[in-house]
Design an enzyme around this catalytic site. Structure first.
Site, short mmCIF file in Angstrom:
data_model
loop_
_atom_site.label_atom_id
_atom_site.label_comp_id
_atom_site.label_asym_id
_atom_site.label_seq_id
_atom_site.Cartn_x
_atom_site.Cartn_y
_atom_site.Cartn_z
CD GLU A 36 -3.08 0.91 0.29
OE1 GLU A 36 -2.40 1.88 -0.11
OE2 GLU A 36 -4.31 0.86 0.13
CG ASN A 123 -7.24 3.59 4.20
OD1 ASN A 123 -7.06 3.93 3.04
ND2 ASN A 123 -7.38 2.32 4.56
CG ASN A 181 -9.64 2.94 0.97
OD1 ASN A 181 -8.51 3.29 0.65
ND2 ASN A 181 -9.89 1.72 1.43
CG ASP A 230 -7.42 0.37 -1.58
OD1 ASP A 230 -7.28 1.41 -0.90
OD2 ASP A 230 -7.06 -0.75 -1.18
#
Length: 302
Positions: A36, A123, A181, A230
């Site tokens: 990520e 996040n 997100n 995402d």
């Protein structure tokens, strides 16, 4: 050790036909648990990303191709960005905070609470040209011990926030998301795109930005037809690129899904880098990929 995979651009609308680049995706690294938060540093010519379940961050050197550990343990860091002074800004799911890594390596806490209550697990994060830090706060890092530490939510909901790194003031800018997100500003910062992963179907919403950072609108901009959305980024033509289950989905500025860049793994996030911002770096499940493309990432306002 790198390998290559055929780059597959799927044209769904004639407006996507001009998008292309190298014929091969380069896999820069593999063997992580869940990659990520890719962040590219032009001054050092390196890429940093998070391997969340392994509680570490890795670094790829563009000049040598070497991959090494950037930080471990890494506070279960998820999303990252590079601010306008070349510093790393990170979402730390473990201690549930937003931090900035200074040039000397010290870490400054930008925000860790709203109204006296701890965040869930920040996040993804972006910086606006006024220096404010905007971030999403779903609960993935406290839902279990896999990507953080299990805990009850103190706030009781998942919001989008803006933090002033000078005064420390934190404000809610959007409070009607299920699991906010990825987020990204348009190049002129008049629009803010935010993903809601847990809505059915997963989708991107678009907001207008007003004076003082207030948001208006919030209409659905695009929906996901494979997995969930995402991370997101914009290119210099105003197209929105969204991480999804089968690769990257590309939306025209009017919200039409015009094409896809297929990948062999579920994609989590992306960023543009390189001297001309035409190197596309993609975090996908266990691996990190790079592709030289014939378009450029949106250049942030100075």
């Amino acid at each position: 050790m790198t390998d290559t995979i055929k780059a597959e651009f799927e044209v769904l609308d004639e407006r996507f036909r001009s998008c292309g680049g190298d014929q091969w995706l380069v896999r820069l690294h593999t063997g992580d648990r869940w990659t990520e938060g890719p962040a590219y540093f032009p001054a050092g010519r390196y890429l940093v990303w998070s391997d969340i379940p392994n509680d570490r961050m890795l670094r790829w050197d563009e000049t040598t191709g070497a991959v090494g550990v950037f930080r471990s343990p890494a506070s279960y860091t998820n999303g990252n960005t590079v601010d306008r002074l070349g510093r790393l800004v990170s979402c730390e799911q473990g201690p549930r905070r937003i931090t900035r890594t200074e040039h000397d390596g010290s870490v400054t806490v930008i925000a860790d609470r709203y109204d006296g209550k701890r965040f869930n697990s920040p996040n993804d994060v972006v910086e606006r040209s006024d220096g404010s830090i905007w971030f999403t706060d779903p609960s993935y890092g406290i839902d279990s011990d896999y990507e953080g530490h299990w805990a009850e939510s103190e706030i009781g909901a998942c919001h989008v926030y803006r933090a002033d790194p000078v005064t420390g003031r934190v404000e809610i800018v959007a409070d009607d998301f299920v699991r906010p997100n990825g987020l990204a500003f348009s190049a002129d910062e008049r629009l803010l795109y935010i993903v809601d992963t847990r809505q059915s179907p997963s989708h991107i919403r678009v907001f207008g930005t007003g004076e003082g950072g207030s948001l208006t609108g919030g209409e659905i901009f695009g929906t996901c037809d494979q997995g969930v959305f995402d991370g997101i980024r914009l290119d210099d033509a105003g197209r929105v690129w969204a991480a999804a289950g089968d690769g990257l989905h590309c939306f025209a500025p009017d919200g039409t899904l015009i094409g896809k860049l297929r990948l062999p793994e579920v994609v989590s996030n992306l960023t543009f880098g390189g001297p001309k911002r035409n190197d596309l770096f993609i975090t996908a499940s266990t691996s990190v990929y790079a592709l030289r493309v014939n378009f450029n990432g949106a250049r942030p306002r100075p």
